[in-house]
Design a protein around this motif. Structure first.
Motif, PDB file in Angstrom:
ATOM      1  N   PRO A   1       0.804  -1.229   0.000  1.00 32.23           N
ATOM      2  CA  PRO A   1       0.000   0.000   0.000  1.00 32.23           C
ATOM      3  C   PRO A   1       0.832   1.272   0.000  1.00 32.23           C
ATOM      4  CG  PRO A   1      -0.865  -1.587   1.581  1.00 32.23           C
ATOM      5  CD  PRO A   1       0.436  -2.140   1.099  1.00 32.23           C
ATOM      6  N   VAL A   2       2.100   1.175   0.437  1.00 31.92           N
ATOM      7  CA  VAL A   2       2.950   2.362   0.447  1.00 31.92           C
ATOM      8  C   VAL A   2       3.160   2.902  -0.965  1.00 31.92           C
ATOM      9  CG1 VAL A   2       5.181   1.204   0.197  1.00 31.92           C
ATOM     10  CG2 VAL A   2       5.025   3.275   1.587  1.00 31.92           C
TER      11      VAL A   2
ATOM     12  N   THR B   1       6.137   9.375  -4.317  1.00 35.02           N
ATOM     13  CA  THR B   1       6.118  10.386  -5.376  1.00 35.02           C
ATOM     14  C   THR B   1       6.925   9.874  -6.570  1.00 35.02           C
ATOM     15  OG1 THR B   1       8.113  11.494  -4.579  1.00 35.02           O
ATOM     16  CG2 THR B   1       6.017  12.200  -3.614  1.00 35.02           C
ATOM     17  N   LYS B   2       6.810  10.536  -7.691  1.00 33.87           N
ATOM     18  CA  LYS B   2       7.554  10.107  -8.881  1.00 33.87           C
ATOM     19  C   LYS B   2       9.052  10.160  -8.626  1.00 33.87           C
ATOM     20  CE  LYS B   2       4.065  11.267 -12.350  1.00 33.87           C
ATOM     21  NZ  LYS B   2       3.720  12.105 -13.530  1.00 33.87           N
TER      22      LYS B   2
ATOM     23  N   GLN C   1       9.956   7.159  -6.584  1.00 39.16           N
ATOM     24  CA  GLN C   1       9.933   5.939  -7.392  1.00 39.16           C
ATOM     25  C   GLN C   1      11.237   5.801  -8.184  1.00 39.16           C
ATOM     26  OE1 GLN C   1       6.384   6.048  -9.808  1.00 39.16           O
ATOM     27  NE2 GLN C   1       5.062   6.415  -8.044  1.00 39.16           N
ATOM     28  N   ASN C   2      11.703   6.895  -8.741  1.00 49.35           N
ATOM     29  CA  ASN C   2      12.958   6.857  -9.490  1.00 49.35           C
ATOM     30  C   ASN C   2      14.145   6.600  -8.556  1.00 49.35           C
ATOM     31  OD1 ASN C   2      11.737   7.323 -11.990  1.00 49.35           O
ATOM     32  ND2 ASN C   2      11.809   9.542 -11.726  1.00 49.35           N
ATOM     33  N   ALA C   3      14.116   7.213  -7.373  1.00 47.42           N
ATOM     34  CA  ALA C   3      15.220   7.044  -6.427  1.00 47.42           C
ATOM     35  C   ALA C   3      15.296   5.600  -5.934  1.00 47.42           C
ATOM     36  CB  ALA C   3      15.059   8.006  -5.249  1.00 47.42           C
ATOM     37  N   TRP C   4      14.152   4.964  -5.754  1.00 45.05           N
ATOM     38  CA  TRP C   4      14.143   3.577  -5.267  1.00 45.05           C
ATOM     39  C   TRP C   4      14.841   2.638  -6.250  1.00 45.05           C
ATOM     40  CZ3 TRP C   4      13.503   0.925  -0.944  1.00 45.05           C
ATOM     41  CH2 TRP C   4      13.320  -0.462  -1.025  1.00 45.05           C
TER      42      TRP C   4
ATOM     43  N   VAL D   1       4.257  15.119   2.144  1.00 42.99           N
ATOM     44  CA  VAL D   1       5.691  15.327   2.378  1.00 42.99           C
ATOM     45  C   VAL D   1       5.871  16.703   3.002  1.00 42.99           C
ATOM     46  CG1 VAL D   1       7.984  15.395   1.355  1.00 42.99           C
ATOM     47  CG2 VAL D   1       6.236  13.863   0.405  1.00 42.99           C
ATOM     48  N   VAL D   2       6.169  16.748   4.285  1.00 45.46           N
ATOM     49  CA  VAL D   2       6.307  18.027   4.984  1.00 45.46           C
ATOM     50  C   VAL D   2       7.768  18.467   5.103  1.00 45.46           C
ATOM     51  CG1 VAL D   2       4.168  17.778   6.270  1.00 45.46           C
ATOM     52  CG2 VAL D   2       6.272  16.839   7.220  1.00 45.46           C
TER      53      VAL D   2
END
Length: 501
Positions: free
Chosen positions: A33-34, A39-40, A43-46, A203-204
């Protein structure tokens, strides 16, 4: 057989090798679910993560960037998200799919419960405590349609997250009648953009690169002496001016109650409601003092950073106090940028609550009841097993409103067959219409369900809606007689309210 070019094959082998060193748990992490929160950029960093050590740092920072209180051990956002995932798994499961991965589950995990649900099927009388259909306010209206459909409405005025529009309506279709609700694509709502915008709004701390230090502030606060006087001169002067005979601020009202946790911790929730002059999501300081009614001895004081939350007709801030039994005068206010904006005062009677006694709470009158999207602490103000009941502190309702009456029932004797209390509730409304004509209405006593509060054993909640469209403007009193027919124990509750057009 598919022939791959040398470059394509190399790219595939590199991609496979990049995560070969990851454990199964970390490999599966972004598929759960995470994924709805990523964020995009994340996703790229992962995709560059190659070891469990790197994965741990990535995941720790992922949650830390969303933590509203980064210098404390608790991460309220993560706790709330995991609670919503659990609720989604329980309520929205479909054949072969965990509830949190269904379309309805995804929306619930991201946005929380809707402010209103419309269904194409007839439903029973609305009950704010009956999951899973009353997932936020319990306001469910049938719609005429032969296809099983649910329309979830999210009103920005009642949300703590930014939707970017006054209202969002999302439709779900159960095409085959198997409780497999699919999100209906709608031209008026760019759903992908909505979900991405909401995920990014969580994202704070977007620039956080190292885990923040925690513990020092928490330890200092725990060892500090109880606060008895306000520290800020401007706030103290505002309270002193009101005590000296100054006029209380208009359009600001106080509600308080008395409750006890299952561990015996007694607490007094206090809510300040402003019907004008403040916008939702405004950073403010919620401050207050409590003194003994006789002699004026200081008992408690606080200055808390807060954010105004939207509710019907205005905004509110709330917190819980620890007060021994006694008669008090409470003075509470809101300040913005260090300047007091409103200050009001109210007498307070604290009787004390026996955690083991069979009893009911004070009656709460509200027109805003919803499911909390974050984990609840035992002493959170006006929160009951994951359900938030916002008192209508000015006690003013409109004829188009539904007035919800609500109370908590503690330690009732239970029916041996059902394991639940068997309650009969009789409602009586009396008062005067605006033209002075006396009014008295009574409904026959009827069996009313009670819902045991999640994670609060022995505590039950009772609440129902009373439409006001047939009322004329005036001043009224609602009397509620509650009888547990298991042992004939009964309680009498009442609350005053006013109706306007």
């Amino acid at each position: 057989m598919i022939r791959l070019s040398g470059c394509a094959l190399l790219a595939m082998l590199v991609a496979m090798g990049a995560h070969a060193a990851l454990s199964k748990e970390n490999t599966e992490w972004p598929k759960g679910p995470v994924q709805f929160l990523l964020t995009k950029a994340e996703q790229n960093a992962w995709k560059t993560v190659t070891t469990d050590e790197e994965a741990k740092k990535f995941i720790d920072l992922f949650w830390a960037r969303r933590d509203p209180t980064p210098n404390t051990p608790a991460n309220e956002f993560r706790d709330g998200f995991e609670q919503r995932v659990k609720l989604a798994d329980d309520r929205f499961r479909a054949p072969g799919t965990p509830g949190s991965k269904t379309d309805q589950g995804k929306v619930f995990v991201l946005l929380g419960g809707p402010t209103k649900i419309r269904r194409s099927r007839s439903v029973a009388t609305p009950n704010i405590l009956a999951p899973p259909t009353s997932r936020r306010s319990g306001d469910i209206t049938p719609v005429a349609d032969n296809t099983p459909k649910e329309m979830w409405e999210y009103e920005q005025a009642k949300m703590n997250i930014q939707l970017g529009t006054p209202k969002v309506v999302l439709g779900f279709i159960d095409q085959y009648g198997q409780k497999d609700w699919k999100l209906e694509r709608q031209a008026q709502t760019d759903q992908s953009a909505l979900f991405e915008k909401v995920a990014e709004s969580f994202v704070v701390l977007p620039d956080l690169r190292e885990m923040p230090a925690i513990g020092a502030a928490q330890a200092a606060a725990a060892s500090a002496e109880p606060m008895l006087t306000l520290k800020t001169d401007a706030l103290r002067l505002a309270v002193d001016a009101l005590r000296a005979g100054g006029a209380p601020s208009p359009n600001v009202f106080v509600s308080y109650g008395e409750f006890v946790t299952t561990d015996g911790e007694h607490f007094v929730p206090v809510q300040l409601y402003a019907s004008a002059g403040l916008d939702p999501d405004t950073p403010v300081t919620f401050f207050g003092t409590v003194e003994k009614a006789a002699g004026g001895e200081a008992v408690a004081a606080f200055e808390d950073p807060a954010t105004t939350s939207p509710t019907s007709g205005g905004v509110f801030v709330a917190r819980s106090l620890t007060l021994p039994p006694g008669e008090y005068r409470g003075t509470f206010g809101i300040a913005a940028e260090g300047k007091p904006m409103s200050v009001v005062s109210t007498p307070m009677t604290v009787a004390g609550v026996d955690k083991d006694a069979s009893a009911v709470s004070p009656l709460i009158l509200s027109n805003h009841v919803y499911t909390l999207s974050e984990a609840q602490l035992p002493t959170d103000p006006f929160a009951f097993g994951g359900l938030k009941v916002v008192p209508k502190s000015d006690l003013v309702f409109r004829t188009k409103d539904e007035l919800w009456y609500f109370f908590e029932l503690r330690n009732p004797q239970l029916d041996a067959a059902t394991g639940k209390p068997k309650l009969m509730v009789k409602l009586t409304v009396s008062g005067k219409a605006a033209d002075g004509a006396p009014v008295k209405m009574a409904a026959p006593a009827e069996e009313t369900p009670a819902q045991e509060l999640k994670d609060v054993p022995g505590h039950w909640a009772v609440g129902q809606a009373m439409p006001l469209e047939s009322f004329t403007p005036g001043e009224y009193t609602l009397a509620v007689k509650v009888t547990n027919t298991v042992n004939s124990q009964s309680w009498d509750l009442q609350g005053k309210f006013r109706i306007v057009e």
